[in-house]
Design a protein around this motif. Sequence first.
Motif, PDB file in Angstrom:
ATOM      1  N   LEU A 276      -5.644  -4.378  -1.689  1.00  0.00           N
ATOM      2  CA  LEU A 276      -5.733  -3.106  -0.963  1.00  0.00           C
ATOM      3  C   LEU A 276      -6.500  -3.294   0.336  1.00  0.00           C
ATOM      4  O   LEU A 276      -6.113  -2.755   1.384  1.00  0.00           O
ATOM      5  CB  LEU A 276      -6.421  -2.047  -1.835  1.00  0.00           C
ATOM      6  CG  LEU A 276      -6.684  -0.702  -1.150  1.00  0.00           C
ATOM      7  CD1 LEU A 276      -5.387  -0.030  -0.734  1.00  0.00           C
ATOM      8  CD2 LEU A 276      -7.496   0.222  -2.061  1.00  0.00           C
TER       9      LEU A 276
ATOM     10  N   ILE B  85       0.844  -1.195   0.000  1.00  0.00           N
ATOM     11  CA  ILE B  85       0.000   0.000   0.000  1.00  0.00           C
ATOM     12  C   ILE B  85       0.878   1.243   0.000  1.00  0.00           C
ATOM     13  O   ILE B  85       1.980   1.247   0.543  1.00  0.00           O
ATOM     14  CB  ILE B  85      -0.945  -0.017   1.228  1.00  0.00           C
ATOM     15  CG1 ILE B  85      -2.096   0.954   1.031  1.00  0.00           C
ATOM     16  CG2 ILE B  85      -0.184   0.281   2.504  1.00  0.00           C
ATOM     17  CD1 ILE B  85      -3.189   0.813   2.078  1.00  0.00           C
TER      18      ILE B  85
ATOM     19  N   LEU C 154      -3.037   0.513  -3.855  1.00  0.00           N
ATOM     20  CA  LEU C 154      -2.112  -0.627  -3.909  1.00  0.00           C
ATOM     21  C   LEU C 154      -1.208  -0.477  -5.132  1.00  0.00           C
ATOM     22  O   LEU C 154      -1.685  -0.175  -6.227  1.00  0.00           O
ATOM     23  CB  LEU C 154      -2.889  -1.940  -4.000  1.00  0.00           C
ATOM     24  CG  LEU C 154      -2.051  -3.206  -3.752  1.00  0.00           C
ATOM     25  CD1 LEU C 154      -1.811  -3.393  -2.252  1.00  0.00           C
ATOM     26  CD2 LEU C 154      -2.742  -4.439  -4.328  1.00  0.00           C
TER      27      LEU C 154
END
Length: 361
Positions: A203, A137, A181
Amino acid sequence: MNADFMEALEQLDKERGISSEVVLEAIEAALISAYKRNFNSAQNVRVEIDRATGKIRVYARKTVVESPNDHRLEIAQEAAEQIDTKYQLGDVVELEVTPRDFGRIAAQTAKQVVTQRIREAERGIIYNAYADLEEEITSGVVTRIDHRNYYIDLERTEALLPASEALPGEVLRMGDRIKALITRVEKTTKGPQIMLSRIHTGLLRRLFELEVPEIYDGVVEIKSLAREAGMRSKVAVYSRNPDVDPIGACVGPKGMRIQTIVSELCDEKIDVVEWSVDPGIFVASALSPAKVVDVEIVEGEKVARVVVPDHQLSLAIGKEGQNARLAAKLTGYKVDIKSESQLGRSQSVFAKLNLEAFAED
């Protein structure tokens, strides 16, 4: 170029890891082209930069022959022997041909080469830094928008969030800070290209790891996820510590942890359910918030036959079948849902058929 320039290259080597020797070799190669271009020369030349003083010399390289046809590339044996008696036919003689005003051209060329090498080195550093962060992330600010992409400033570089990878219905504006992401990092002629996604299931996993310390520490484990980005997600969690409630850990005090994740994903609904080694219990949990009466598992077919109260049928199936679809993705079982009254009718028909068959016998 002078000794100060050589010291600057050494400093560049130490601070940015750009090899001074590699830079000097690149400058020498560039100066050959610059010499031929500026002095209309078709000679075979070599450029040498003194590594201590920075002094530049240009040498014409000529092959020793008996009778030269092209004096730019060849030299007579007699003339070569006047320079040094060791020269024989086929040897290469080097004659210095450094122009008087070559320093100005050399300085300009050196500047261009060094600038290019610094740019390439910075691109390489950025690529190496982000190549290791695929499936991780990141956070950035929207700086530009066009009809196909959002451009996200990650401080060290710019990343691309395709409009197709943004959340459905999400409206991003310049200046918005978002989490996404990193799905792919590629080398291009313009530097590293970093691709982002906000709809990737990864994500959701990374957001839980970020917001729930128990997941980050490994006490609570995410066993599986199912996501329809921007709409609804289901997360199955399990606690390795019997004293830690996995669902409570994910929800957090007063729901603060889960609410942070929901807010980041534009109010995407998230069901957190407890994973179980028993597939029947797991399927029943996965259909949350619907209440389940009974689950029959057909292992060979990977099918779960579920019975729910009549008033819970629409909730179990969900809008356009979404709840059942996500439960199937989460558990890995095909979920067949029936209400109690539907099951009763099916059983009655089955019993009738059996009785008719018995009467015929």
